[in-house]
Scaffold this active site. Structure first.
Site, mmCIF file in Angstrom:
data_model
loop_
_atom_site.group_PDB
_atom_site.id
_atom_site.type_symbol
_atom_site.label_atom_id
_atom_site.label_comp_id
_atom_site.label_asym_id
_atom_site.label_seq_id
_atom_site.Cartn_x
_atom_site.Cartn_y
_atom_site.Cartn_z
ATOM 1 N N SER A 69 -12.050 15.106 0.292
ATOM 2 C CA SER A 69 -12.024 15.802 1.590
ATOM 3 C C SER A 69 -12.148 17.315 1.432
ATOM 4 O O SER A 69 -12.950 17.956 2.124
ATOM 5 C CB SER A 69 -10.763 15.438 2.368
ATOM 6 O OG SER A 69 -9.605 15.586 1.570
ATOM 7 N N HIS A 117 -9.656 7.041 -0.714
ATOM 8 C CA HIS A 117 -9.047 8.374 -0.520
ATOM 9 C C HIS A 117 -7.963 8.226 0.559
ATOM 10 O O HIS A 117 -7.058 7.398 0.427
ATOM 11 C CB HIS A 117 -10.160 9.368 -0.165
ATOM 12 C CG HIS A 117 -9.753 10.810 -0.143
ATOM 13 N ND1 HIS A 117 -8.602 11.301 -0.700
ATOM 14 C CD2 HIS A 117 -10.379 11.907 0.395
ATOM 15 C CE1 HIS A 117 -8.524 12.618 -0.529
ATOM 16 N NE2 HIS A 117 -9.595 13.015 0.157
ATOM 17 N N HIS A 159 -5.151 7.236 -9.789
ATOM 18 C CA HIS A 159 -5.631 8.554 -9.359
ATOM 19 C C HIS A 159 -6.699 9.037 -10.325
ATOM 20 O O HIS A 159 -6.648 8.730 -11.518
ATOM 21 C CB HIS A 159 -4.472 9.564 -9.317
ATOM 22 C CG HIS A 159 -4.767 10.727 -8.436
ATOM 23 N ND1 HIS A 159 -5.449 11.836 -8.868
ATOM 24 C CD2 HIS A 159 -4.496 10.938 -7.117
ATOM 25 C CE1 HIS A 159 -5.572 12.682 -7.865
ATOM 26 N NE2 HIS A 159 -5.018 12.168 -6.789
ATOM 27 N N ARG A 173 4.466 13.864 -4.869
ATOM 28 C CA ARG A 173 4.510 13.704 -3.407
ATOM 29 C C ARG A 173 5.091 12.329 -3.056
ATOM 30 O O ARG A 173 5.749 12.155 -2.042
ATOM 31 C CB ARG A 173 3.114 13.883 -2.802
ATOM 32 C CG ARG A 173 2.515 15.260 -3.093
ATOM 33 C CD ARG A 173 1.060 15.339 -2.696
ATOM 34 N NE ARG A 173 0.241 14.367 -3.418
ATOM 35 C CZ ARG A 173 -1.043 14.123 -3.148
ATOM 36 N NH1 ARG A 173 -1.656 14.783 -2.172
ATOM 37 N NH2 ARG A 173 -1.730 13.242 -3.844
ATOM 38 N N ASP A 220 -0.115 8.026 -1.181
ATOM 39 C CA ASP A 220 -0.278 7.059 -0.098
ATOM 40 C C ASP A 220 0.613 5.828 -0.232
ATOM 41 O O ASP A 220 0.703 5.026 0.688
ATOM 42 C CB ASP A 220 -1.746 6.622 -0.013
ATOM 43 C CG ASP A 220 -2.642 7.795 0.329
ATOM 44 O OD1 ASP A 220 -2.270 8.563 1.227
ATOM 45 O OD2 ASP A 220 -3.696 7.959 -0.303
HETATM 46 N N1 HAX Z 1 -6.024 -1.214 -8.533
HETATM 47 C C1 HAX Z 1 -6.997 -1.923 -9.171
HETATM 48 N N2 HAX Z 1 -7.921 -1.368 -9.979
HETATM 49 C C2 HAX Z 1 -7.842 -0.049 -10.182
HETATM 50 C C3 HAX Z 1 -6.845 0.750 -9.590
HETATM 51 C C4 HAX Z 1 -5.919 0.114 -8.729
HETATM 52 N N3 HAX Z 1 -4.979 0.784 -8.066
HETATM 53 N N4 HAX Z 1 -7.027 2.035 -9.975
HETATM 54 C C5 HAX Z 1 -8.109 2.048 -10.780
HETATM 55 N N5 HAX Z 1 -8.603 0.796 -10.889
HETATM 56 C C6 HAX Z 1 -9.825 0.364 -11.601
HETATM 57 C C7 HAX Z 1 -11.040 1.054 -10.974
HETATM 58 O O1 HAX Z 1 -11.459 0.372 -9.792
HETATM 59 C C8 HAX Z 1 -12.031 1.028 -12.111
HETATM 60 O O2 HAX Z 1 -12.526 -0.283 -12.197
HETATM 61 P P1 HAX Z 1 -14.075 -0.565 -12.578
HETATM 62 O O3 HAX Z 1 -14.269 0.041 -13.930
HETATM 63 O O4 HAX Z 1 -14.164 -2.059 -12.571
HETATM 64 O O5 HAX Z 1 -14.890 0.091 -11.534
HETATM 65 C C9 HAX Z 1 -11.123 1.258 -13.326
HETATM 66 O O6 HAX Z 1 -9.809 0.854 -12.923
HETATM 67 C C10 HAX Z 1 -11.079 2.672 -13.824
HETATM 68 O O7 HAX Z 1 -10.641 3.519 -12.784
HETATM 69 P P2 HAX Z 1 -9.878 4.894 -13.098
HETATM 70 O O8 HAX Z 1 -10.741 5.716 -14.004
HETATM 71 O O9 HAX Z 1 -8.495 4.612 -13.540
HETATM 72 O O10 HAX Z 1 -9.749 5.522 -11.653
HETATM 73 P P3 HAX Z 1 -10.891 6.262 -10.827
HETATM 74 O O11 HAX Z 1 -10.764 7.712 -11.100
HETATM 75 O O12 HAX Z 1 -12.207 5.619 -10.987
HETATM 76 O O13 HAX Z 1 -10.413 5.959 -9.338
HETATM 77 C C11 HAX Z 1 -8.878 5.752 -7.545
HETATM 78 C C12 HAX Z 1 -9.283 6.568 -8.791
HETATM 79 C C13 HAX Z 1 -7.788 6.507 -6.824
HETATM 80 C C14 HAX Z 1 -10.102 5.637 -6.630
HETATM 81 C C15 HAX Z 1 -8.399 4.364 -8.006
HETATM 82 O O14 HAX Z 1 -7.256 4.508 -8.817
HETATM 83 C C16 HAX Z 1 -8.113 3.425 -6.853
HETATM 84 O O15 HAX Z 1 -9.050 2.778 -6.362
HETATM 85 N N6 HAX Z 1 -6.825 3.338 -6.380
HETATM 86 C C17 HAX Z 1 -6.471 2.531 -5.238
HETATM 87 C C18 HAX Z 1 -6.858 3.217 -3.934
HETATM 88 C C19 HAX Z 1 -5.959 4.422 -3.674
HETATM 89 O O16 HAX Z 1 -4.739 4.357 -3.736
HETATM 90 N N7 HAX Z 1 -6.576 5.569 -3.332
HETATM 91 C C20 HAX Z 1 -5.836 6.816 -3.006
HETATM 92 C C21 HAX Z 1 -5.906 7.838 -4.121
HETATM 93 C C22 HAX Z 1 -5.165 9.126 -3.825
HETATM 94 C C23 HAX Z 1 -5.785 9.809 -2.667
HETATM 95 O O17 HAX Z 1 -6.883 10.328 -2.681
HETATM 96 N N8 HAX Z 1 -5.098 9.760 -1.567
HETATM 97 O O18 HAX Z 1 -5.646 10.140 -0.396
#
Ligand code: HAX
Length: 418
Positions: free
Chosen positions: A243, A273, A320, A329, A375
């Protein structure tokens, strides 16, 4: 153009700083500061130092610091509303903007400036009323910000002809006006969608967060206190999150703050996000439903996490891109829950999920951070105080996040003005 105290202070701080930064770049711009790998390039520049964000610094191990202050330090040092334990969001805005802690008077001046600027023109409400009521609240929010663009002081000034040195001034006006107007818009969307279109007039005597809670229809003291904490801790997370980065990127084309912020909000509305805050609640409610409605046991949570993973879904609220520890947080919210709602069932479930999920995610080697992010907790609070409509939660996040995104725009325009 009318000035205010905050604007005068900002000009005193920011204009010399912009000259200083230009000099720094002139002197040091040739230094090489890093190397990067193909994986980093393919994974969205992760871990690459690619920008400067002065308002906050996100350390992977320690979490966020705003202008050098941790969240517990800010809870202690920022001005509070009379008798409250949580800081006023006006204070963190001032800190981000000026780089120094506000006095109570400074926070009060921000509050007054926002109350004075908070009028929303009727056509914005007419536009919202024309949308199907089941339009997602974040879509309504982003569209309302776009509809407000008719009021952009920067766009009008640019059309007339504006010297680069003067950009910051109308940008500042837009930023402050938009921040001031957002609570009214967000509350209008909430009351339109969930409360039979019955609206509540603002109370200009209240601070920004308390007035927002009031317009949503929650006048009790506890909800106002929670809203102050909520709108403080979500304000900023360095510049690389979707964002803030989007808003900055769009703003760098001199798109005015309304256009830039709406773009950032479209990014915040993604489930990886900001929308994760609604997804967490949905996931917990689905989990409860799956086991017949009662509070789940740890074993049931374990099995449900495994089911989520086997279905190729993410566990919302965990992981994250930068953080490698529990998000401070999240901790601030858990502490608030222990203090003010120790017996709340959903907060207890959030805590149990926190005990169960990280060891499971640690078992998946590809997941770099098994710990909770911001979150993972916020929905449980809101449900406790009666705000149960979780599709609305990301709008609350958006309203808070505006302060980081707009400082970036004000800052970038200021830099180009020296
Ligand atoms: N559950 C399941 N799988 C997860 C995971 C979770 N909570 N977190 C990471 N992974 C997976 C990813 O999907 C990725 O899988 P693939 O290789 O198969 O694509 C792998 O683990 C590696 O990911 P990473 O390097 O650890 O994390 P990224 O930087 O790619 O992604 C995310 C970060 C926040 C998007 C990810 O941890 C996620 O999807 N979390 C769940 C959604 C979430 O809570 N989002 C909010 C984040 C904070 C924020 O911005 N708040 O607004």
């Amino acid at each position: 153009m009318k000035t205010d105290k905050i604007k005068e202070q900002f000009a005193k701080v920011a204009l010399p700083m912009s000259a200083e930064i230009k000099d720094f770049i002139k002197e040091n711009g040739h230094h090489v500061i890093g190397q990067y790998t193909i994986e980093q390039v393919y994974s969205g520049m992760k871990g690459m130092i690619g920008m400067v964000t002065e308002t906050s610094k996100l350390d992977p191990e320690e979490g966020i610091r705003f202008r050098g202050y941790s969240i517990p330090e800010l809870q202690d040092k920022l001005p509070k509303a009379h008798g409250d334990s949580e800081p006023l969001p006006e204070g963190i805005f001032y800190l981000m903007l000026m780089g120094q802690l506000p006095t109570e008077d400074d926070a009060m001046n921000v509050s007054i400036a926002w109350a004075r600027r908070s009028n929303v023109p009727k056509h914005v409400f007419d536009m919202l009323d024309a949308l199907p009521v089941n339009t997602h609240p974040m879509t309504q929010f982003s569209m309302a910000v776009m509809a407000l663009q008719t009021e952009s002081v920067f766009a009008a000034a640019y059309r007339k002809g504006l010297n680069k040195k003067e950009y910051w001034d109308p940008m500042y006006e837009d930023v402050m006006n938009l921040i001031a107007r957002l609570p009214r818009i967000a509350a209008y969307i909430y009351r339109r969608v969930y409360k039979n279109n019955v609206h509540i007039e603002p109370d200009p005597k209240l601070d920004w967060a308390a007035n927002f809670a009031h317009m949503l229809g929650y006048d009790n003291y506890d909800m106002k206190r929670m809203m102050r904490l909520y709108l403080t801790i979500h304000a900023d997370h360095e510049g690389g999150n979707v964002s803030a980065h989007t808003t900055h990127l769009v703003g760098s084309a001199l798109s005015d703050p309304y256009l830039s912020f709406a773009a950032g909000m479209n990014g915040l509305a993604g489930p990886l996000h900001g929308l994760a805050n609604q997804e967490v609640v949905r996931w917990i409610l689905d989990l409860r439903d799956y086991y017949g409605g009662a509070a789940p046991t740890k074993e049931q949570i374990h099995d449900y996490v495994m089911k989520t993973m086997e279905e190729g879904k993410v566990v919302p609220g965990y992981g994250h891109a930068v953080l490698r520890k529990t998000d401070p947080r999240f901790t601030a919210q858990m502490d608030f829950a222990s203090k003010y709602m120790p017996d709340d069932e959903n907060c207890r479930i959030v805590k149990m999920v926190y005990e169960v999920v990280p060891p499971i995610l640690e078992g998946f080697k590809k997941i770099k951070n098994p710990w909770p992010n911001v979150d993972a907790h916020s929905g449980a609070f809101l449900i406790h105080y009666g705000l149960v409509e979780y599709d609305f939660y990301t709008v609350l996040f958006g309203e808070s996040r505006i302060r980081c995104t707009f400082f970036i725009i004000v800052g970038s325009c200021t830099w180009s003005s020296s």
